[in-house]
Scaffold this motif. Structure first.
Motif, PDB file in Angstrom:
ATOM      1  N   ALA A 153       0.838  -1.206   0.000  1.00 30.40           N
ATOM      2  CA  ALA A 153       0.000   0.000   0.000  1.00 30.40           C
ATOM      3  C   ALA A 153       0.868   1.249   0.000  1.00 30.40           C
ATOM      4  O   ALA A 153       1.910   1.287   0.642  1.00 30.40           O
ATOM      5  CB  ALA A 153      -0.924   0.006   1.215  1.00 30.40           C
ATOM      6  N   THR A 154       0.406   2.270  -0.711  1.00 28.30           N
ATOM      7  CA  THR A 154       1.100   3.552  -0.678  1.00 28.30           C
ATOM      8  C   THR A 154       0.410   4.564   0.226  1.00 28.30           C
ATOM      9  O   THR A 154       0.934   5.644   0.464  1.00 28.30           O
ATOM     10  CB  THR A 154       1.212   4.154  -2.093  1.00 28.30           C
ATOM     11  OG1 THR A 154      -0.094   4.356  -2.629  1.00 28.30           O
ATOM     12  CG2 THR A 154       2.006   3.224  -3.004  1.00 28.30           C
ATOM     13  N   ALA A 155      -0.784   4.214   0.696  1.00 25.28           N
ATOM     14  CA  ALA A 155      -1.504   5.072   1.639  1.00 25.28           C
ATOM     15  C   ALA A 155      -2.527   4.225   2.386  1.00 25.28           C
ATOM     16  O   ALA A 155      -2.919   3.147   1.924  1.00 25.28           O
ATOM     17  CB  ALA A 155      -2.198   6.232   0.925  1.00 25.28           C
ATOM     18  N   ILE A 156      -2.948   4.728   3.527  1.00 21.63           N
ATOM     19  CA  ILE A 156      -3.956   4.064   4.350  1.00 21.63           C
ATOM     20  C   ILE A 156      -5.225   4.899   4.350  1.00 21.63           C
ATOM     21  O   ILE A 156      -5.191   6.085   4.698  1.00 21.63           O
ATOM     22  CB  ILE A 156      -3.461   3.896   5.806  1.00 21.63           C
ATOM     23  CG1 ILE A 156      -2.152   3.109   5.853  1.00 21.63           C
ATOM     24  CG2 ILE A 156      -4.549   3.229   6.656  1.00 21.63           C
ATOM     25  CD1 ILE A 156      -2.240   1.688   5.356  1.00 21.63           C
ATOM     26  N   GLU A 157      -6.346   4.298   3.953  1.00 20.11           N
ATOM     27  CA  GLU A 157      -7.633   4.961   4.081  1.00 20.11           C
ATOM     28  C   GLU A 157      -8.204   4.610   5.447  1.00 20.11           C
ATOM     29  O   GLU A 157      -8.232   3.442   5.846  1.00 20.11           O
ATOM     30  CB  GLU A 157      -8.585   4.494   2.969  1.00 20.11           C
ATOM     31  CG  GLU A 157      -9.902   5.272   2.888  1.00 20.11           C
ATOM     32  CD  GLU A 157     -10.997   4.740   3.791  1.00 20.11           C
ATOM     33  OE1 GLU A 157     -11.963   5.491   4.045  1.00 20.11           O
ATOM     34  OE2 GLU A 157     -10.907   3.587   4.259  1.00 20.11           O
ATOM     35  N   THR A 158      -8.631   5.634   6.171  1.00 19.31           N
ATOM     36  CA  THR A 158      -9.147   5.414   7.513  1.00 19.31           C
ATOM     37  C   THR A 158     -10.296   6.379   7.775  1.00 19.31           C
ATOM     38  O   THR A 158     -10.574   7.264   6.953  1.00 19.31           O
ATOM     39  CB  THR A 158      -8.027   5.559   8.559  1.00 19.31           C
ATOM     40  OG1 THR A 158      -8.496   5.149   9.845  1.00 19.31           O
ATOM     41  CG2 THR A 158      -7.500   6.976   8.643  1.00 19.31           C
ATOM     42  N   ASP A 159     -10.980   6.208   8.889  1.00 20.55           N
ATOM     43  CA  ASP A 159     -12.222   6.932   9.155  1.00 20.55           C
ATOM     44  C   ASP A 159     -12.164   7.632  10.505  1.00 20.55           C
ATOM     45  O   ASP A 159     -11.779   7.022  11.503  1.00 20.55           O
ATOM     46  CB  ASP A 159     -13.402   5.955   9.175  1.00 20.55           C
ATOM     47  CG  ASP A 159     -13.426   5.044   7.959  1.00 20.55           C
ATOM     48  OD1 ASP A 159     -13.798   5.526   6.879  1.00 20.55           O
ATOM     49  OD2 ASP A 159     -13.058   3.858   8.097  1.00 20.55           O
TER      50      ASP A 159
END
Length: 260
Positions: free
Chosen positions: A57-63
């Motif tokens: 992964a090149t980025a983490i999607e989070t909430d």
């Protein structure tokens, strides 16, 4: 080396990884949806984030959501019942009680706070796509998010996303340099919001090559939203998008290697 996520001049962030997908261009982003959780590493947990980076992964999607006392925590659902040993809407919990009483189902750790997620990102040189969940973000609540990001060491490595254009417009008003990405389910919402955000998270079914090229000509980033199958990955690759958001980073990397 990182560049800012969703900057049109650079397209998307570029990260040196040990297992980059073969089909990915140097600036192609692979964003791990909710940290690409597994059965033993729950969503929006630091162990899942770490594994997603290791998998490519090149980025983490989070909430991010707000507690009863307007503190920011990392949680996808409006309630805590699915992912923790507690119950009830997040808006009924103060941060103090949440951290003291509730444990995430797989790691048995307290619910992650927004500050902790930013600290982790700084320590791991990671980029974040932060979705502000819910529609009722006042200007002061958005200001609290922007202030927290400005105080962090990863401001240049963060993008803010939302389903709500009004939320992102408030983000841009308070921090014009902060990247914003509107999550859409169809093309009509893209047409209605052009020029108001820097990028879009769009499902493959709503994209065509001409639509992607049209947005690129305007300097807009186009990311394929929630792509979770080889069929979707193949379509998005042919359309020329700037990246994907997927819960299956390891599987995507394997597919990309074989397809390349």
């Amino acid at each position: 080396m990182f560049v800012r996520l969703l900057v049109p001049a650079a397209l998307v962030l570029s990260v040196s990884l040990t297992a980059a997908p073969a089909l990915a261009e140097p600036d192609f982003s692979v964003t791990a949806h909710r940290g690409a959780p597994t059965r033993t590493l729950g969503e929006n947990t630091l162990p899942a984030f770490g594994r997603a980076l290791a998998d490519g992964a090149t980025a983490i999607e989070t909430d991010w959501r707000r507690t009863k006392d307007d503190k920011l925590v990392v949680l996808h659902d409006s309630g805590v019942g699915r992912t923790t040993n507690c119950a009830g809407p997040i808006g009924s919990w103060t941060l103090r009680d949440l951290v003291r009483k509730c444990r995430e189902n797989t790691t048995k750790q307290p619910v992650l706070t927004a500050v902790e997620s930013l600290t982790w990102a700084a320590e791991n040189d990671a980029s974040l796509m932060i979705e502000l969940k819910g529609s009722n973000w006042s200007i002061e609540q958005v200001r609290a998010v922007v202030t927290l990001l400005k105080k962090s060491d990863v401001f240049e490595q963060v993008a803010v996303s939302s389903l709500r254009l009004t939320v992102l417009e408030r983000v841009r008003r308070l921090a014009p340099r902060l990247d914003t990405q509107l999550i859409v389910s169809g093309w009509q919402k893209v047409r209605a919001s052009l020029g108001k955000v820097q990028g879009y998270n769009v499902p493959a079914a709503s994209l065509t090559k001409s639509r992607v090229k049209r947005l690129h000509r305007k300097g807009v980033i186009v990311v394929g939203g929630y792509a979770d199958s080889p069929a979707q990955w193949g379509v998005l690759s042919r359309l020329g998008v700037d990246g994907i958001v997927t819960p299956s980073v390891r599987e995507y990397a394997t597919w990309a290697d074989s397809a390349g």
